[in-house]
Design a protein around this motif. Structure first.
Motif, short mmCIF file in Angstrom:
data_model
loop_
_atom_site.label_atom_id
_atom_site.label_comp_id
_atom_site.label_asym_id
_atom_site.label_seq_id
_atom_site.Cartn_x
_atom_site.Cartn_y
_atom_site.Cartn_z
N TRP A 1 25.98 40.66 36.91
CA TRP A 1 26.22 40.17 38.27
C TRP A 1 27.70 40.12 38.62
O TRP A 1 28.07 40.23 39.78
CB TRP A 1 25.56 38.80 38.45
CG TRP A 1 24.11 38.92 38.80
CD1 TRP A 1 23.47 40.03 39.25
CD2 TRP A 1 23.12 37.88 38.76
NE1 TRP A 1 22.14 39.76 39.49
CE2 TRP A 1 21.90 38.45 39.18
CE3 TRP A 1 23.14 36.54 38.38
CZ2 TRP A 1 20.72 37.72 39.27
CZ3 TRP A 1 21.97 35.82 38.46
CH2 TRP A 1 20.77 36.39 38.90
N GLY A 2 28.56 39.96 37.60
CA GLY A 2 30.00 40.02 37.86
C GLY A 2 30.40 41.40 38.35
O GLY A 2 31.22 41.54 39.27
N GLY A 3 29.81 42.45 37.76
CA GLY A 3 30.10 43.81 38.21
C GLY A 3 29.55 44.12 39.58
O GLY A 3 30.04 45.03 40.27
N SER A 4 28.53 43.37 40.02
CA SER A 4 27.91 43.66 41.32
C SER A 4 28.87 43.41 42.48
O SER A 4 28.74 44.04 43.54
CB SER A 4 26.64 42.82 41.51
OG SER A 4 26.95 41.46 41.71
N PHE A 5 29.86 42.52 42.30
CA PHE A 5 30.82 42.26 43.37
C PHE A 5 31.63 43.52 43.67
O PHE A 5 31.93 43.82 44.82
CB PHE A 5 31.75 41.11 42.99
CG PHE A 5 31.13 39.75 43.10
CD1 PHE A 5 31.03 39.12 44.33
CD2 PHE A 5 30.61 39.11 41.99
CE1 PHE A 5 30.46 37.88 44.44
CE2 PHE A 5 30.03 37.87 42.08
CZ PHE A 5 29.94 37.24 43.32
N LEU B 1 36.20 42.11 33.48
CA LEU B 1 35.89 43.51 33.80
C LEU B 1 37.07 44.17 34.53
O LEU B 1 37.39 45.33 34.30
CB LEU B 1 34.62 43.59 34.65
CG LEU B 1 33.31 43.31 33.91
CD1 LEU B 1 32.15 43.20 34.91
CD2 LEU B 1 33.02 44.38 32.88
N GLY B 2 37.70 43.41 35.43
CA GLY B 2 38.88 43.93 36.12
C GLY B 2 40.03 44.20 35.16
O GLY B 2 40.76 45.19 35.32
N TRP B 3 40.17 43.35 34.15
CA TRP B 3 41.20 43.55 33.15
C TRP B 3 40.91 44.78 32.28
O TRP B 3 41.80 45.58 31.97
CB TRP B 3 41.31 42.30 32.28
CG TRP B 3 42.17 42.45 31.06
CD1 TRP B 3 43.52 42.68 31.02
CD2 TRP B 3 41.74 42.38 29.70
NE1 TRP B 3 43.96 42.77 29.72
CE2 TRP B 3 42.89 42.58 28.89
CE3 TRP B 3 40.51 42.16 29.09
CZ2 TRP B 3 42.83 42.57 27.50
CZ3 TRP B 3 40.45 42.15 27.71
CH2 TRP B 3 41.59 42.36 26.93
N LEU B 4 39.64 44.95 31.89
CA LEU B 4 39.27 46.04 30.99
C LEU B 4 39.31 47.41 31.67
O LEU B 4 39.80 48.38 31.10
CB LEU B 4 37.86 45.79 30.43
CG LEU B 4 37.74 44.74 29.33
CD1 LEU B 4 36.27 44.47 29.03
CD2 LEU B 4 38.47 45.18 28.07
N LEU C 1 40.12 48.05 35.29
CA LEU C 1 40.98 48.28 36.45
C LEU C 1 42.45 47.97 36.16
O LEU C 1 43.28 48.08 37.07
CB LEU C 1 40.49 47.44 37.64
CG LEU C 1 39.06 47.71 38.10
CD1 LEU C 1 38.68 46.79 39.26
CD2 LEU C 1 38.89 49.17 38.52
N GLY C 2 42.76 47.57 34.94
CA GLY C 2 44.15 47.29 34.59
C GLY C 2 44.72 46.04 35.22
O GLY C 2 45.94 45.89 35.28
N GLU C 3 43.86 45.12 35.67
CA GLU C 3 44.35 43.89 36.28
C GLU C 3 44.90 42.95 35.20
O GLU C 3 44.43 42.94 34.06
CB GLU C 3 43.22 43.20 37.06
CG GLU C 3 42.70 44.05 38.22
CD GLU C 3 41.55 43.40 38.94
OE1 GLU C 3 41.06 42.35 38.45
OE2 GLU C 3 41.11 43.93 39.98
N LEU C 4 45.90 42.16 35.57
CA LEU C 4 46.57 41.28 34.62
C LEU C 4 45.80 39.98 34.43
O LEU C 4 45.22 39.44 35.38
CB LEU C 4 47.99 40.97 35.09
CG LEU C 4 48.96 42.16 35.17
CD1 LEU C 4 50.31 41.68 35.71
CD2 LEU C 4 49.13 42.81 33.80
#
Length: 313
Positions: A22-26, A266-269, A271-274
Motif C-alpha cells: 500500500w505504500g507503493g500504491s501512492f 521505497l523512495g530511498w531505495l 528513487l534516491g530520496e534522502l
C-alpha cells in the motif's frame, strides 16, 4: 473465535508486507491520476482486481458463494472498504498535499480502537492500546514533518474527506470480521468485495466522469493502473482479510502507521530520496507505539522488572 491481542511473527510479516504494497500504491496513484479522473481510476482499480481474483479462484478450482447473505456482506464491505474511502481519499488529495493526507489517514487506528471498543466484545479499548496509538500517530506526524501541517487550516472539506475515509476503514475492519464466521476464505472474501465494489462504482464513473470523452491514457498510466489493481488491490486484500481473520480489526488498522514508513523507504531505495534524522526518529517512535499496542513491550518490561537481581557487595 475471538481475535488475538498479541500478533505472532506471521501476522507481523503479513502486516509489514501489506504496508509495503500500500505504500507503493501512492506512487502509482500519483502517476495514474494525472490522466484519469478519480471515479474512473477507482473503477478500473476494483474491476481489474476483481477480474484477476476471479481467474485465480477458477484456476484453484474454487467457486464464489451463492448465499445472498454473503453477497449482502460483500456489498457492505465494498461500500465501507472501497467505495467510500477510495473516492474520498482520491478527491481529498486533489485539494490537499499528500503529506497532510498521510497524517490524516494515520488517524485510522484511533477510529479503529473506538469503533472496535463499541461494536465488539473481544477488542475493547485499553490504556496500553490507546497510549500506543497516540505514540504511533506522533511518530507518523514527526516522520512526515511539521511542514505537512502548514495547510491544516485550509481546504477543510478535503481534510474532512480524508478523515471520513479513515473512519470508514475503521468500520470496515470491524464489519469484515463476519466473513470468518461465515466460513468464507480470505481469497473469496477479497474477490467478492472488489466484485461488489465494481458494481457500485461503474455507474458513478460513467455518469460523473464520462470516460468515453477522455483522451487515451499513456502506457505509463496503464502500467500504473495495472500495478494498483493487481498488487495494491487484489494481492493486498488477500493479505488484508487473512490478517483480519487472525489478528482482529484493531491490529489490522496499524498498517496505516507502517504505510508512510514503507513509502519513505521505497523512495530511498528506488528513487534516491534522502533519509533525514526525522525519518529515523519517527520510525523508532512508531516501532515503540506498535510494540506497546501489540503487548510485547509491556510484557518484556514486566519480565525484566520481576527478574531477580544479584546482590552487589
Amino acid at each position: 473465535m475471538p481475535a488475538q491481542n498479541v500478533m505472532g511473527s506471521r501476522e507481523w510479516l503479513l502486516l509489514i508486507t501489506l504496508s509495503v504494497i500500500w505504500g507503493g500504491s501512492f506512487f502509482f496513484t500519483g502517476v495514474a491520476v494525472r490522466e484519469l479522473p478519480p471515479f474512473t481510476l477507482v473503477t478500473l482499480r476494483v474491476s481489474l482486481a476483481a477480474l484477476a481474483l476471479l481467474i485465480v479462484i477458477r484456476a484453484r478450482g474454487l467457486s464464489m458463494p451463492a448465499d445472498p447473505r454473503i453477497w449482502a456482506a460483500f456489498f457492505g464491505m465494498g461500500i465501507l472498504n472501497n467505495m467510500i474511502p477510495f473516492s474520498l481519499i482520491v478527491w481529498g488529495q486533489t485539494h490537499i498535499p499528500s503529506g497532510l493526507a498521510s497524517i490524516l489517514n494515520a488517524t485510522t487506528p484511533f477510529f479503529g480502537v473506538v469503533v472496535a471498543h463499541i461494536l465488539t466484545q473481544d477488542e475493547k479499548m485499553t490504556g496500553r492500546r490507546l497510549a500506543g496509538t497516540v505514540i504511533g500517530f506522533a511518530g507518523v506526524a514527526f516522520m512526515i514533518g511539521p511542514a505537512a501541517l502548514s495547510g491544516l487550516g485550509s481546504n477543510v472539506l478535503a481534510q474532512l474527506a480524508v478523515l471520513g475515509a479513515a473512519l470508514s476503514y475503521a468500520f470496515a475492519g470491524v464489519f469484515g470480521r463476519r466473513f470468518r464466521a461465515m466460513g468464507v476464505s480470505p481469497l473469496v472474501t477479497a474477490c467478492g468485495q472488489v466484485c461488489a465494489s465494481t458494481v457500485l462504482m461503474l455507474p458513478i464513473a460513467l455518469f460523473v466522469d464520462r470516460p468515453w470523452t477522455l483522451a487515451v491514457p499513456s502506457v505509463s498510466t496503464w502500467l500504473a493502473v495495472g500495478a494498483i489493481a493487481l498488487i495494491s488491490t487484489a494481492l493486498a486484500y488477500i493479505l488484508f482479510f487473512r490478517i483480519l481473520a487472525t489478528a482482529g480489526a484493531t491490529n489490522l488498522m496499524l498498517v496505516t502507521f507502517l504505510i508512510p514508513v514503507s513509502a519513505i523507504l521505497l523512495g530511498w531505495l528506488f528513487l534516491g530520496e534522502l533519509l533525514e534524522p526525522k525519518h529515523f526518529f519517527g520510525m523508532a517512535t512508531i516501532v515503540v507505539g506498535l510494540a506497546l499496542i501489540d503487548g510485547r513491550l509491556p510484557t518484556m518490561i514486566g519480565r525484566l522488572w520481576r527478574r531477580p537481581h544479584p546482590d552487589i557487595g
